[in-house]
Design a protein around this motif. Sequence first.
Motif, mmCIF file in Angstrom:
data_model
loop_
_atom_site.group_PDB
_atom_site.id
_atom_site.type_symbol
_atom_site.label_atom_id
_atom_site.label_comp_id
_atom_site.label_asym_id
_atom_site.label_seq_id
_atom_site.Cartn_x
_atom_site.Cartn_y
_atom_site.Cartn_z
ATOM 1 N N ILE A 715 -0.713 2.955 4.687
ATOM 2 C CA ILE A 715 -0.179 4.124 3.986
ATOM 3 C C ILE A 715 0.029 3.744 2.532
ATOM 4 O O ILE A 715 0.075 2.556 2.179
ATOM 5 N N SER A 716 0.158 4.737 1.698
ATOM 6 C CA SER A 716 0.318 4.460 0.269
ATOM 7 C C SER A 716 1.652 3.771 0.015
ATOM 8 O O SER A 716 2.612 3.951 0.769
ATOM 9 N N PRO A 717 1.732 2.970 -1.033
ATOM 10 C CA PRO A 717 3.016 2.309 -1.341
ATOM 11 C C PRO A 717 4.120 3.321 -1.623
ATOM 12 O O PRO A 717 5.283 3.053 -1.341
ATOM 13 N N GLN A 718 3.755 4.498 -2.163
ATOM 14 C CA GLN A 718 4.770 5.520 -2.438
ATOM 15 C C GLN A 718 5.352 6.077 -1.141
ATOM 16 O O GLN A 718 6.576 6.227 -1.004
ATOM 17 N N THR A 719 4.470 6.350 -0.171
ATOM 18 C CA THR A 719 4.959 6.836 1.125
ATOM 19 C C THR A 719 5.829 5.794 1.812
ATOM 20 O O THR A 719 6.889 6.108 2.376
ATOM 21 N N ARG A 811 16.872 -8.359 0.149
ATOM 22 C CA ARG A 811 15.577 -8.088 -0.476
ATOM 23 C C ARG A 811 15.234 -6.619 -0.244
ATOM 24 O O ARG A 811 15.554 -6.060 0.791
ATOM 25 N N HIS A 812 14.555 -6.058 -1.220
ATOM 26 C CA HIS A 812 14.126 -4.676 -1.100
ATOM 27 C C HIS A 812 12.666 -4.564 -1.488
ATOM 28 O O HIS A 812 12.128 -5.408 -2.215
ATOM 29 N N LEU A 813 12.013 -3.538 -0.970
ATOM 30 C CA LEU A 813 10.632 -3.325 -1.345
ATOM 31 C C LEU A 813 10.519 -3.107 -2.843
ATOM 32 O O LEU A 813 11.399 -2.479 -3.455
ATOM 33 N N PRO A 814 9.455 -3.596 -3.465
ATOM 34 C CA PRO A 814 9.262 -3.330 -4.895
ATOM 35 C C PRO A 814 8.963 -1.856 -5.115
ATOM 36 O O PRO A 814 8.354 -1.192 -4.276
ATOM 37 N N GLN A 815 9.417 -1.333 -6.217
ATOM 38 C CA GLN A 815 9.158 0.076 -6.539
ATOM 39 C C GLN A 815 7.710 0.245 -6.987
ATOM 40 O O GLN A 815 7.266 -0.375 -7.938
ATOM 41 N N PRO A 816 6.945 1.076 -6.308
ATOM 42 C CA PRO A 816 5.564 1.289 -6.734
ATOM 43 C C PRO A 816 5.487 2.205 -7.944
ATOM 44 O O PRO A 816 6.464 2.854 -8.327
ATOM 45 N N ASP A 817 4.317 2.279 -8.532
ATOM 46 C CA ASP A 817 4.093 3.213 -9.635
ATOM 47 C C ASP A 817 4.223 4.646 -9.141
ATOM 48 O O ASP A 817 4.081 4.928 -7.940
#
Length: 881
Positions: A715-719, A811-817
């Motif tokens: 899935i997309s990093p944004q989703t 830790r948290h997921l990195p924020q995508p563009d």
Amino acid sequence: MTEKARNRLLSLLWLCLAGAAATAMAFASIYLYLKPGLPSVESLRDIRLQTPLRIYSQDMKLIGEFGEKRRNPITIEQTPELFIKAVLAAEDSGFYSHNGVSIKGLVRAASQLLQTGSIQSGGSTLTMQVARNFFLSREQRFLRKFNEILLSLQIEQELSKDEILELYINKIFLGNRAYGFQAAAHVYYGRDINELNLAQWAMMAGLPKAPSTYNPIANPTRALVRRNWILKRMLELGYIDQDDYKNSITAPVTASYHGRDLDLDAPYVAEMARKKAVELFGDNAYTDGYQIITTVDSRLQDTARKALQRGLEAYDTRHGYRGPEQRLDAALLEDSDLLVDLLNEIPVLGGLEPAVVTAVEPQRLQVQLRDRRVVEIPWENGLDSIRPYLSENARGPRLRSAEEMFAPGDVVRLRRVEIKPEPNSETAKAGNEAGAEDPFEVGDEPASAEQETAQPREEWHLAQVPEAQGALVSLDPEDGAIRALVGGYDFHQSHFNRVTQAARQPGSNFKPFIYASAIEKGYTAASIINDAPIIFEETNLQDVWRPENDSGRFLGPIRLREALYRSRNLVSIRLLQALGIDYALGFVERFGFERSKLARNLTIALGSSALTPLEVARGYATFANGGYRIEPYLVDKVLDVHGQLAYQALPLTVCRNCPEPGSEQLPLEPVDLLEAQLERDVSSTDEEPIELRTLPTAPLDPAGEQARPRAPRAISPQTAYIMDSILKDVIKKGTGRRALVMKRGDIAGKTGTTNGPRDAWFSGYSPYLVTSTWVGFDSNGELGKNEYGGSAALPIWIDFMSAALEGLPERHLPQPDDIVTVRINPKTGLRTSRSGMFEIFRADRIPGRETYSAYQPIYNGDDKDAANDEQQEKALPEELF
């Protein structure tokens, strides 16, 4: 000498020469007859000793051993010199001087045969024993003996004495499935051969002659006689001095059976690894000495086992005591030996020991353990809390007397509890005055001798083996490595591995995959969906289907985010209906689910398709790692008997440093605002989108990730980022609020409960681990009306993950563009410049602004959140379908 005497002498001489010639011809004939059938001695150089398959955790803790023969090959250099002398004294003191055959020994054997009419000894040298053990049978026939002699002569020509001795040390059978002296040392003494003393070496050197007759466990008296004879021989041969002899000959027999001690209790893991070994190497896996190194972490595995057992026992306790396991005839109590035999036939399960009640009083029980000890169970050690089981939904009143339920002859289960000694009062007082955190740590003064020697005492508490079962599996979301796996309460109770074999309905545990498909298609976390009754008339759903929330209440229009963390069934169904079943099924496949296993109707929104905990955990790993699909694996590598690599896993691995085709690399730079801003009401009048910032941590990057196959993006990093945020809300204010006790902001997950309820789930993760837990009955029976994912499965998850994540930073997921945050009206999901709440969106899916003239402020975020939280506490069953 007379002529007559001379003629007689010549006749005798010719007769001897003729006899010798006949003998030589006979031996030559035998040699020519047997020679073609003799095996090649050269093959001994490449001989593969049958060595069992051994399975280890990632940190090299032994968790399993498979194979008929116990063997630990060692070299001649690793073998103690004095032990070698003990073997030579017992078996072949002339080993280094003969050419493989001892004429003296053969003559002695022949003489015994003539005198007694039966074979008393074979006159075999060590070389002859090697020939027999590697190439021949132990059948006592003259033809076999000739073969043995010829082979021994060949062996002596082609191998050195040390090479022959090394083969003997590793090949010889020594009883109790032990082949070779190193394995025997572990079986009889639980130690390596070089850790034993002279008396023990002599005892072991006596085993080859007759492992059953001179077995120090089965026949210690005869074994002692044999040992002392060997010590005397060593003294006579000058191998030891008089002092060594005196000290050793008076030593007691210390041998006892030592089964292969496992370092880690992980039988479900061991069985999975065994199957993989057979898949790779066939039946040779059991004999060629392979060592399997699994991905399991020993600390996490032990934590997982204990967490699952505690969770199942807690569930079992909530539903009442079912009574004794068995009821023996009270007359058996008179036969202590028979009683012990019966108890030893009952396996220890989950650490719970079987015991027989020998006496009952109103406020206590007296019981006998398997080791013949008799202990007391006082009223406060579990008897006072007993409430009889009536059904999964009902219990009887507490016992007033132990006599109401127990009688002599009852078989019960006990849990051993270790009670640590309390510090003495003066020391404790001094420690408090000194401000020490631990009462044993008082200034710089050492602990008293009494404290140092005080031993923990044990208590025994009444317990019960649960009938409910469970499963727990924990994966590394970066590459799918299985870090812990427990397939049931106890492997000895049931070999059925519920992690990989039990396909059960996940219920609401499956909803996040449907919601992710909606977000990927264009919905947002603020999209409004109606939580209202709906009726379907479809033939594949048996005419009429009226899904509902378990509470019977409906919330009306609700945001997608809130619908998921409150697990609203009707919203999930409407969402799937709008998406279309074909689209949803195709999307869900991206998480690794097999489409053929998924129901092709709207019930999949409520988790009606049967899945295993391992399949569900793999799906959740995609949320944990930012959108990649991984494949779970257990076997990291396999070493052969020489320690060389025979197999290496190459798992699909998340590679964030690898540029993705057609997309930019994800940003890893840490920034400074907390994600908690999402939840905070604001009064600013800014109307433009505000860039969302995440916690100042980066994702895990496995070493050497670029050398491994890349995990495909599912899935997309944004989703993935938006779903991660919603699933964290399940913990913060949804059906997973029990996990707030962990006080971590980087955990997320979802509960799941099916109709009945029959299955209870919780699947959740941090960027370090993704873990799924399941509780239910193998018979698919009901768990009870007050049991849900949040009450039965989630406590197990919390117990395990609290220990697994202890000491690790958040830790948290990195924020995508292309992720932004805007202020919205939580009632309408539209952008607003008035008081509202933050929500995150893809930059191309920002909602429109609301019309202020039509907007009537009816919502205060803090007040409603508090009200909803209280409401949720009273309505956990809303996740049912």
